[in-house]
Design a protein around this motif. Sequence first.
Motif, mmCIF file in Angstrom:
data_model
loop_
_atom_site.group_PDB
_atom_site.id
_atom_site.type_symbol
_atom_site.label_atom_id
_atom_site.label_comp_id
_atom_site.label_asym_id
_atom_site.label_seq_id
_atom_site.Cartn_x
_atom_site.Cartn_y
_atom_site.Cartn_z
ATOM 1 N N SER A 2 -6.183 39.380 3.058
ATOM 2 C CA SER A 2 -5.384 38.225 2.695
ATOM 3 C C SER A 2 -5.290 37.231 3.842
ATOM 4 C CB SER A 2 -3.975 38.660 2.289
ATOM 5 O OG SER A 2 -4.020 39.544 1.193
ATOM 6 N N ALA A 3 -5.270 35.948 3.477
ATOM 7 C CA ALA A 3 -5.138 34.893 4.480
ATOM 8 C C ALA A 3 -3.673 34.709 4.836
ATOM 9 C CB ALA A 3 -5.717 33.594 3.950
ATOM 10 N N LEU A 4 -3.417 34.582 6.128
ATOM 11 C CA LEU A 4 -2.037 34.449 6.599
ATOM 12 C C LEU A 4 -1.637 32.992 6.722
ATOM 13 C CD1 LEU A 4 -1.772 37.084 9.472
ATOM 14 C CD2 LEU A 4 -0.575 37.129 7.293
ATOM 15 N N THR A 5 -0.382 32.733 6.436
ATOM 16 C CA THR A 5 0.258 31.471 6.780
ATOM 17 C C THR A 5 1.427 31.815 7.687
ATOM 18 O OG1 THR A 5 -0.347 30.410 4.700
ATOM 19 C CG2 THR A 5 1.475 29.440 5.948
ATOM 20 N N ILE A 6 1.482 31.193 8.850
ATOM 21 C CA ILE A 6 2.539 31.488 9.810
ATOM 22 C C ILE A 6 3.460 30.275 9.913
ATOM 23 C CG2 ILE A 6 3.080 32.117 12.197
ATOM 24 C CD1 ILE A 6 0.345 33.415 12.381
ATOM 25 N N PHE A 7 4.748 30.492 9.728
ATOM 26 C CA PHE A 7 5.697 29.411 9.912
ATOM 27 C C PHE A 7 6.783 29.879 10.870
ATOM 28 C CE2 PHE A 7 6.986 31.723 6.115
ATOM 29 C CZ PHE A 7 8.327 31.949 6.308
ATOM 30 N N ASN A 8 7.583 28.948 11.331
ATOM 31 C CA ASN A 8 8.572 29.253 12.358
ATOM 32 C C ASN A 8 9.977 28.893 11.903
ATOM 33 O OD1 ASN A 8 7.111 29.969 15.106
ATOM 34 N ND2 ASN A 8 5.888 28.403 14.075
ATOM 35 N N PHE A 9 10.879 29.801 12.175
ATOM 36 C CA PHE A 9 12.298 29.520 11.976
ATOM 37 C C PHE A 9 12.969 29.627 13.333
ATOM 38 C CE2 PHE A 9 16.689 30.958 11.361
ATOM 39 C CZ PHE A 9 17.149 29.946 10.530
ATOM 40 N N GLU A 10 13.429 28.481 13.848
ATOM 41 C CA GLU A 10 14.066 28.435 15.167
ATOM 42 C C GLU A 10 13.178 29.103 16.224
ATOM 43 O OE1 GLU A 10 17.968 30.074 14.747
ATOM 44 O OE2 GLU A 10 18.747 28.313 13.700
ATOM 45 N N ASN A 11 11.899 28.725 16.203
ATOM 46 C CA ASN A 11 10.906 29.190 17.182
ATOM 47 C C ASN A 11 10.540 30.663 17.032
ATOM 48 O OD1 ASN A 11 10.737 26.643 18.489
ATOM 49 N ND2 ASN A 11 12.608 27.109 19.624
ATOM 50 N N THR A 12 10.920 31.299 15.927
ATOM 51 C CA THR A 12 10.508 32.672 15.661
ATOM 52 C C THR A 12 9.419 32.668 14.599
ATOM 53 O OG1 THR A 12 12.723 33.519 16.160
ATOM 54 C CG2 THR A 12 11.269 34.943 14.873
ATOM 55 N N PRO A 13 8.211 33.174 14.905
ATOM 56 C CA PRO A 13 7.111 33.137 13.937
ATOM 57 C C PRO A 13 7.265 34.202 12.862
ATOM 58 C CG PRO A 13 6.398 34.196 15.966
ATOM 59 C CD PRO A 13 7.788 33.695 16.220
ATOM 60 N N ILE A 14 6.969 33.829 11.637
ATOM 61 C CA ILE A 14 7.001 34.749 10.500
ATOM 62 C C ILE A 14 5.671 34.627 9.757
ATOM 63 C CG2 ILE A 14 8.141 35.392 8.355
ATOM 64 C CD1 ILE A 14 9.861 35.889 10.753
ATOM 65 N N GLN A 15 5.023 35.770 9.542
ATOM 66 C CA GLN A 15 3.753 35.772 8.815
ATOM 67 C C GLN A 15 4.024 35.897 7.318
ATOM 68 O OE1 GLN A 15 1.760 39.095 10.636
ATOM 69 N NE2 GLN A 15 0.805 37.821 12.211
ATOM 70 N N THR A 16 3.272 35.127 6.535
ATOM 71 C CA THR A 16 3.399 35.190 5.079
ATOM 72 C C THR A 16 2.009 35.157 4.458
ATOM 73 O OG1 THR A 16 3.451 32.802 4.689
ATOM 74 C CG2 THR A 16 5.555 33.875 5.218
ATOM 75 N N ILE A 17 1.946 35.594 3.226
ATOM 76 C CA ILE A 17 0.758 35.381 2.410
ATOM 77 C C ILE A 17 1.225 34.773 1.090
ATOM 78 C CG2 ILE A 17 -0.693 37.166 3.448
ATOM 79 C CD1 ILE A 17 0.123 39.037 1.202
ATOM 80 N N VAL A 18 0.387 33.967 0.477
ATOM 81 C CA VAL A 18 0.709 33.361 -0.810
ATOM 82 C C VAL A 18 -0.372 33.758 -1.795
ATOM 83 C CG1 VAL A 18 1.088 31.219 -2.075
ATOM 84 C CG2 VAL A 18 1.885 31.428 0.286
ATOM 85 N N GLU A 19 0.042 34.386 -2.876
ATOM 86 C CA GLU A 19 -0.892 34.809 -3.920
ATOM 87 C C GLU A 19 -0.358 34.358 -5.261
ATOM 88 O OE1 GLU A 19 -1.238 39.017 -3.544
ATOM 89 O OE2 GLU A 19 -2.410 38.921 -1.689
ATOM 90 N N ASN A 20 -1.158 33.620 -5.994
ATOM 91 C CA ASN A 20 -0.750 33.104 -7.310
ATOM 92 C C ASN A 20 0.568 32.339 -7.217
ATOM 93 O OD1 ASN A 20 -3.008 34.337 -8.586
ATOM 94 N ND2 ASN A 20 -1.901 36.284 -8.655
ATOM 95 N N ASN A 21 0.670 31.526 -6.183
ATOM 96 C CA ASN A 21 1.826 30.677 -5.950
ATOM 97 C C ASN A 21 3.106 31.471 -5.663
ATOM 98 O OD1 ASN A 21 2.406 27.933 -5.602
ATOM 99 N ND2 ASN A 21 3.561 27.863 -7.524
ATOM 100 N N GLU A 22 2.957 32.729 -5.265
ATOM 101 C CA GLU A 22 4.111 33.558 -4.905
ATOM 102 C C GLU A 22 4.003 33.928 -3.430
ATOM 103 O OE1 GLU A 22 6.426 37.694 -6.214
ATOM 104 O OE2 GLU A 22 4.484 37.161 -7.107
ATOM 105 N N ILE A 23 5.103 33.818 -2.744
ATOM 106 C CA ILE A 23 5.109 34.082 -1.314
ATOM 107 C C ILE A 23 5.533 35.519 -1.032
ATOM 108 C CG2 ILE A 23 7.486 33.266 -1.002
ATOM 109 C CD1 ILE A 23 6.640 32.250 1.784
ATOM 110 N N PHE A 24 4.873 36.122 -0.032
ATOM 111 C CA PHE A 24 5.228 37.446 0.465
ATOM 112 C C PHE A 24 5.480 37.323 1.963
ATOM 113 C CE2 PHE A 24 2.783 38.114 -3.330
ATOM 114 C CZ PHE A 24 3.347 39.223 -3.950
ATOM 115 N N PHE A 25 6.611 37.877 2.401
ATOM 116 C CA PHE A 25 6.986 37.824 3.803
ATOM 117 C C PHE A 25 6.629 39.147 4.479
ATOM 118 C CE2 PHE A 25 9.720 35.039 1.443
ATOM 119 C CZ PHE A 25 9.885 33.911 2.235
#
Length: 222
Positions: A2-25
Amino acid sequence: MSALTIFNFENTPIQTIVENNEIFFRAAQLAELLQYKNPHKAIKDHVDFDDLTKREIVNTINKRAQVLFVNESGMYSLVLSSKLEQAKKVKRWITSEVLPQIRKTGKYQLKPQQLALPEPEKKFTFEFTEYELQQLVWAWFALLRGTELCEVLHPSLKQIGSYYAAPAHDIAYEYRSTLRQAHNVLNRITEQFKCEQGNNWRVLKHLRAYNPKKTGFQLEIL
């Protein structure tokens, strides 16, 4: 994999994947973000088995690994089970910013930040007579001489414990930047004039020869 999308909350990175328009943390990272003392136990205690999934990703050392993710329902279970103030902030951020973007575009993108451009420096136009320009240069010269004199006198004043030692030090060293900046301006606005000994432009020889790195008296007094 799976391809990762990484976003940040207050400088803390969180990895996610999106499948069929649904997000997994990434489960452990989300639990850590929510400040659970034991992230793995929190996942086991609060997330239903059906809300968990494993996906293969490439980790930070470029090796493939099976990692546990939680879906949106599992995310809410972790958030609502946390009594900490951080959980409220995370929930508000995910529901108001992350999820709406994913549902709209299929991925999470940070909002572009508009760079604050510095305001252009204001410029003014004034008319000066030649005499007025001469007075400006002479004022600069007087400040130069005053700072030079105080620099020379300061050690002796300090040695005898004079009250004037401190003011002499301040004058000698605190106005150096003023001298440098005024020197640049005055050089520019008087460049059309020539130093002549018979008139008030004789002070220009001091302006032209000024060396901001030199200490003590730079030229003989007029």
